[in-house]
Design a protein around this motif. Structure first.
Motif, PDB file in Angstrom:
ATOM      1  N   ALA A   6       0.949  -1.336   0.060  1.00  0.00           N
ATOM      2  CA  ALA A   6       0.206   0.020   0.006  1.00  0.00           C
ATOM      3  C   ALA A   6       0.832   1.343   0.063  1.00  0.00           C
ATOM      4  CB  ALA A   6      -0.936   0.095   1.056  1.00  0.00           C
ATOM      5  N   ASP A   7       2.036   1.108   0.884  1.00  0.00           N
ATOM      6  CA  ASP A   7       2.951   2.439   0.642  1.00  0.00           C
ATOM      7  C   ASP A   7       3.461   2.680  -0.572  1.00  0.00           C
ATOM      8  OD1 ASP A   7       2.236   2.644   3.364  1.00  0.00           O
ATOM      9  OD2 ASP A   7       4.090   1.752   4.092  1.00  0.00           O
ATOM     10  N   ASP A   8       3.867   1.284  -1.201  1.00  0.00           N
ATOM     11  CA  ASP A   8       4.561   1.555  -2.540  1.00  0.00           C
ATOM     12  C   ASP A   8       3.580   2.202  -3.518  1.00  0.00           C
ATOM     13  OD1 ASP A   8       6.914   0.435  -1.580  1.00  0.00           O
ATOM     14  OD2 ASP A   8       6.393  -1.532  -2.259  1.00  0.00           O
ATOM     15  N   ARG A   9       2.215   1.689  -3.747  1.00  0.00           N
ATOM     16  CA  ARG A   9       1.529   2.266  -4.246  1.00  0.00           C
ATOM     17  C   ARG A   9       1.253   3.847  -4.184  1.00  0.00           C
ATOM     18  NH1 ARG A   9      -2.994  -0.239  -7.223  1.00  0.00           N
ATOM     19  NH2 ARG A   9      -3.316   1.192  -8.833  1.00  0.00           N
ATOM     20  N   ALA A  10       0.937   4.185  -3.030  1.00  0.00           N
ATOM     21  CA  ALA A  10       0.712   5.657  -2.355  1.00  0.00           C
ATOM     22  C   ALA A  10       1.963   6.423  -3.146  1.00  0.00           C
ATOM     23  CB  ALA A  10       0.485   5.581  -1.025  1.00  0.00           C
ATOM     24  N   GLU A  11       3.130   6.051  -2.933  1.00  0.00           N
ATOM     25  CA  GLU A  11       4.324   6.536  -3.480  1.00  0.00           C
ATOM     26  C   GLU A  11       4.289   6.551  -4.906  1.00  0.00           C
ATOM     27  OE1 GLU A  11       8.089   8.592  -3.539  1.00  0.00           O
ATOM     28  OE2 GLU A  11       6.548   8.460  -2.178  1.00  0.00           O
ATOM     29  N   SER A  12       3.800   5.531  -6.079  1.00  0.00           N
ATOM     30  CA  SER A  12       3.787   5.488  -7.095  1.00  0.00           C
ATOM     31  C   SER A  12       2.752   6.730  -7.603  1.00  0.00           C
ATOM     32  CB  SER A  12       3.408   4.160  -7.519  1.00  0.00           C
ATOM     33  OG  SER A  12       3.106   4.337  -9.114  1.00  0.00           O
ATOM     34  N   ILE A  13       1.645   6.538  -6.916  1.00  0.00           N
ATOM     35  CA  ILE A  13       0.494   7.698  -7.485  1.00  0.00           C
ATOM     36  C   ILE A  13       1.069   8.818  -7.075  1.00  0.00           C
ATOM     37  CG2 ILE A  13      -1.681   8.621  -6.667  1.00  0.00           C
ATOM     38  CD1 ILE A  13      -2.725   5.686  -6.393  1.00  0.00           C
ATOM     39  N   ARG A  14       1.683   9.368  -5.852  1.00  0.00           N
ATOM     40  CA  ARG A  14       2.197  10.517  -5.514  1.00  0.00           C
ATOM     41  C   ARG A  14       3.321  11.290  -6.763  1.00  0.00           C
ATOM     42  NH1 ARG A  14       6.407  13.092  -4.092  1.00  0.00           N
ATOM     43  NH2 ARG A  14       7.669  11.032  -3.890  1.00  0.00           N
ATOM     44  N   MET A  15       4.345  10.299  -7.278  1.00  0.00           N
ATOM     45  CA  MET A  15       5.057  10.546  -8.163  1.00  0.00           C
ATOM     46  C   MET A  15       4.399  10.796  -9.509  1.00  0.00           C
ATOM     47  SD  MET A  15       8.134   7.605  -7.314  1.00  0.00           S
ATOM     48  CE  MET A  15       9.103   8.009  -8.877  1.00  0.00           C
ATOM     49  N   ILE A  16       3.383   9.981  -9.839  1.00  0.00           N
ATOM     50  CA  ILE A  16       2.492  10.427 -10.908  1.00  0.00           C
ATOM     51  C   ILE A  16       2.102  11.904 -10.928  1.00  0.00           C
ATOM     52  CG2 ILE A  16       0.333   9.782 -12.252  1.00  0.00           C
ATOM     53  CD1 ILE A  16       2.567   8.168 -13.166  1.00  0.00           C
ATOM     54  N   ARG A  17       1.363  12.279  -9.995  1.00  0.00           N
ATOM     55  CA  ARG A  17       0.613  13.479  -9.603  1.00  0.00           C
ATOM     56  C   ARG A  17       1.942  14.557  -9.668  1.00  0.00           C
ATOM     57  NH1 ARG A  17      -4.342  13.538  -7.533  1.00  0.00           N
ATOM     58  NH2 ARG A  17      -5.231  11.556  -6.740  1.00  0.00           N
ATOM     59  N   ASP A  18       2.965  14.365  -9.170  1.00  0.00           N
ATOM     60  CA  ASP A  18       4.190  15.252  -9.197  1.00  0.00           C
ATOM     61  C   ASP A  18       4.548  15.509 -10.686  1.00  0.00           C
ATOM     62  OD1 ASP A  18       3.873  15.540  -6.664  1.00  0.00           O
ATOM     63  OD2 ASP A  18       5.873  14.385  -6.100  1.00  0.00           O
ATOM     64  N   SER A  19       4.599  14.302 -11.248  1.00  0.00           N
ATOM     65  CA  SER A  19       5.116  14.577 -12.730  1.00  0.00           C
ATOM     66  C   SER A  19       4.204  15.455 -13.626  1.00  0.00           C
ATOM     67  CB  SER A  19       5.082  13.179 -13.462  1.00  0.00           C
ATOM     68  OG  SER A  19       4.157  12.594 -13.784  1.00  0.00           O
ATOM     69  N   ALA A  20       2.829  15.484 -13.172  1.00  0.00           N
ATOM     70  CA  ALA A  20       1.779  16.051 -14.099  1.00  0.00           C
ATOM     71  C   ALA A  20       2.255  17.724 -13.895  1.00  0.00           C
ATOM     72  CB  ALA A  20       0.458  15.651 -13.607  1.00  0.00           C
ATOM     73  N   ALA A  21       2.652  18.045 -12.957  1.00  0.00           N
ATOM     74  CA  ALA A  21       3.116  19.553 -12.520  1.00  0.00           C
ATOM     75  C   ALA A  21       3.923  20.094 -13.673  1.00  0.00           C
ATOM     76  CB  ALA A  21       3.831  19.739 -11.295  1.00  0.00           C
ATOM     77  N   ALA A  22       4.425  19.360 -14.539  1.00  0.00           N
ATOM     78  CA  ALA A  22       5.161  19.674 -15.681  1.00  0.00           C
ATOM     79  C   ALA A  22       4.317  20.211 -16.608  1.00  0.00           C
ATOM     80  CB  ALA A  22       6.344  18.670 -16.273  1.00  0.00           C
ATOM     81  N   VAL A  23       3.280  19.748 -16.680  1.00  0.00           N
ATOM     82  CA  VAL A  23       2.106  19.996 -17.915  1.00  0.00           C
ATOM     83  C   VAL A  23       1.203  21.104 -17.328  1.00  0.00           C
ATOM     84  CG1 VAL A  23       0.448  19.054 -19.333  1.00  0.00           C
ATOM     85  CG2 VAL A  23       2.674  18.171 -19.222  1.00  0.00           C
ATOM     86  N   ALA A  24       0.698  20.651 -15.878  1.00  0.00           N
ATOM     87  CA  ALA A  24      -0.318  21.619 -15.384  1.00  0.00           C
ATOM     88  C   ALA A  24       0.081  21.581 -14.174  1.00  0.00           C
ATOM     89  CB  ALA A  24      -1.763  20.555 -15.106  1.00  0.00           C
ATOM     90  N   PRO A  25       0.874  22.781 -13.702  1.00  0.00           N
ATOM     91  CA  PRO A  25       1.274  23.213 -12.668  1.00  0.00           C
ATOM     92  C   PRO A  25       0.193  23.730 -11.579  1.00  0.00           C
ATOM     93  CG  PRO A  25       2.316  24.387 -14.263  1.00  0.00           C
ATOM     94  CD  PRO A  25       1.204  23.896 -14.909  1.00  0.00           C
ATOM     95  N   PRO A  26       0.152  23.099 -10.383  1.00  0.00           N
ATOM     96  CA  PRO A  26      -0.745  23.462  -9.296  1.00  0.00           C
ATOM     97  C   PRO A  26      -1.211  24.871  -9.306  1.00  0.00           C
ATOM     98  CG  PRO A  26       0.707  21.659  -8.694  1.00  0.00           C
ATOM     99  CD  PRO A  26       1.090  22.378  -9.716  1.00  0.00           C
ATOM    100  N   GLY A  27      -2.460  25.205  -9.416  1.00  0.00           N
ATOM    101  CA  GLY A  27      -2.628  26.776  -9.398  1.00  0.00           C
ATOM    102  C   GLY A  27      -2.270  27.445 -10.353  1.00  0.00           C
ATOM    103  N   GLY A  28      -1.845  27.022 -11.501  1.00  0.00           N
ATOM    104  CA  GLY A  28      -1.157  27.726 -12.480  1.00  0.00           C
ATOM    105  C   GLY A  28      -2.097  28.325 -13.401  1.00  0.00           C
ATOM    106  N   ASP A  29      -1.635  29.366 -14.111  1.00  0.00           N
ATOM    107  CA  ASP A  29      -2.734  30.097 -14.848  1.00  0.00           C
ATOM    108  C   ASP A  29      -3.241  29.329 -16.057  1.00  0.00           C
ATOM    109  OD1 ASP A  29      -1.368  30.677 -17.484  1.00  0.00           O
ATOM    110  OD2 ASP A  29      -0.371  32.230 -16.065  1.00  0.00           O
ATOM    111  N   LEU A  30      -4.203  29.635 -16.854  1.00  0.00           N
ATOM    112  CA  LEU A  30      -4.859  29.009 -18.021  1.00  0.00           C
ATOM    113  C   LEU A  30      -4.674  29.546 -19.518  1.00  0.00           C
ATOM    114  CD1 LEU A  30      -8.007  27.729 -16.283  1.00  0.00           C
ATOM    115  CD2 LEU A  30      -6.023  26.356 -16.669  1.00  0.00           C
ATOM    116  N   LYS A  31      -3.432  30.435 -19.318  1.00  0.00           N
ATOM    117  CA  LYS A  31      -3.248  31.229 -20.817  1.00  0.00           C
ATOM    118  C   LYS A  31      -3.220  30.103 -22.139  1.00  0.00           C
ATOM    119  CE  LYS A  31      -0.275  34.771 -22.855  1.00  0.00           C
ATOM    120  NZ  LYS A  31      -0.068  34.110 -23.850  1.00  0.00           N
TER     121      LYS A  31
END
Length: 357
Positions: A6-31
């Protein structure tokens, strides 16, 4: 699942979310999103290629097929983050096509699709609001998302009781394009089977499973969008003053906000439960029931939450220049993709053992 797993799975999901920040930064503008609206093909081909390089298109494929071998939970987490940023690149239909091509033995344009070098769309839908695949060889195929950028189409065709798969280059059969509310495109394809190449004799088991996953991942995208719109609305309620008071202190608005928060929370619980069921190997009616419960809730809740977010913003919420309205436009386009709330409620009632009990 053990605690370590379960811990490994949670870490995997966290890393996926972090990788998405390269495309959709949290709180970023929508220009970027605004600049792509009403343009062809409606998304950034360079960014789509980057998604391929990051392994997102093949996230669900096994490693021996060129994929990442990750689960539905990871794919839903990624889609949720992309939904927050209203990312228009057609990752979900591309991932669907990757799964179908993998079922065909990796033939055709799978390697270049996984690299993000081409967009391959599966043209399966012959009528509105269905998950059925009739596979009529000469029938028009409808509702192809971001079809203006497609390089290849995959055509499932019924042959002798099986569902064969054909590849058709977009240059040999140009779709009719219509604009959508969010500034993207939908295509209608009249197949030219004389120009198609057969890839597989039967993908009849893989395609319905891939469509179910696409429905669930779309629900996750809608969740990300409604949650971001709700967060924007809470910020507005905490700042906007009326009659000398912060409007977020008005009890009537607090009640409406609490109801929207509940809608978001229930949608999240339903999607995470469905993703866990699919990753645990759910099949048949149990699988379909989990997906349909999540998609029906996400489709309805996303429209309700985004509409009320606009109302809670008052007049400014109705202007195109204000970002919260973009989330309603996106929900209007995606809520019915891979089945509307009505279709999925009907299917849930048919297949759920909970209903039978």
């Amino acid at each position: 699942m053990s605690a370590a797993e379960a811990d490994d799975r949670a870490e995997s999901i966290r890393m996926i979310r972090d990788s998405a920040a390269a495309v959709a930064p949290p709180g970023g503008d929508l220009k970027r999103v605004r600049d792509l609206r009403w343009q062809d093909p409606g998304y950034d081909a360079g960014l789509f290629r980057q998604m391929g390089e990051m392994g997102w298109i093949g996230l669900r494929l096994p490693e021996e097929m060129g994929g990442a071998g990750l689960g539905v939970g990871e794919m839903c987490a990624l889609a949720e983050e992309l939904g927050r940023g209203l990312v228009p690149e057609p990752l979900i239909p591309a991932a669907l096509s990757a799964q179908v091509l993998a079922a065909a033995g990796g033939k055709g344009p799978l390697p270049v699709l996984l690299a993000g070098e081409v967009l391959v769309l599966t043209a399966w839908q012959e009528r509105a609001d269905t998950l059925e695949v009739p596979g009529t060889s000469e029938a028009s195929r409808h509702f192809l998302p971001m079809a203006a950028g497609a390089d290849f189409f995959l055509l499932p065709v019924r042959e002798g009781g099986r569902l064969a798969l054909y590849e058709l280059p977009a240059a040999r059969c140009v779709p009719t394009i219509e604009r959508t509310q969010d500034g993207g495109t939908l295509g209608t394809l009249a197949p030219n089977m004389a120009e198609a190449t057969k890839l597989a004799d039967d993908v009849g088991e893989a395609l319905p499973a891939a469509l179910d996953e696409a429905a669930l991942v779309t629900a996750a995208y809608l969740l990300g969008g409604m949650e971001r719109a709700f967060g924007m609305t809470l910020d507005y309620l905490r700042q906007r003053q009326q009659f000398g008071k912060i409007i977020g202190t008005f009890q009537a608005l607090q009640h409406r906000a609490a109801d929207l928060k509940m809608q978001v929370a229930l949608t999240r619980a339903s999607i995470e439960s469905a993703a866990a069921a699919l990753d645990a190997g759910a099949t048949g009616d149990a699988r379909r029931a989990a997906v349909s419960r999540a998609k029906a809730r996400a489709a309805e809740a996303s429209l309700r939450v985004t509409r009320e977010c606009i109302q809670l913003h008052g007049g400014i919420g109705y202007t195109d220049e204000y970002d919260v309205g973009l989330y309603l436009r996106k929900a209007m386009v995606m809520a019915n993709q891979y089945g509307s709330a009505t279709l999925h409620r009907r299917r849930f009632m048919t297949v759920s053992p909970e209903v039978e009990a």
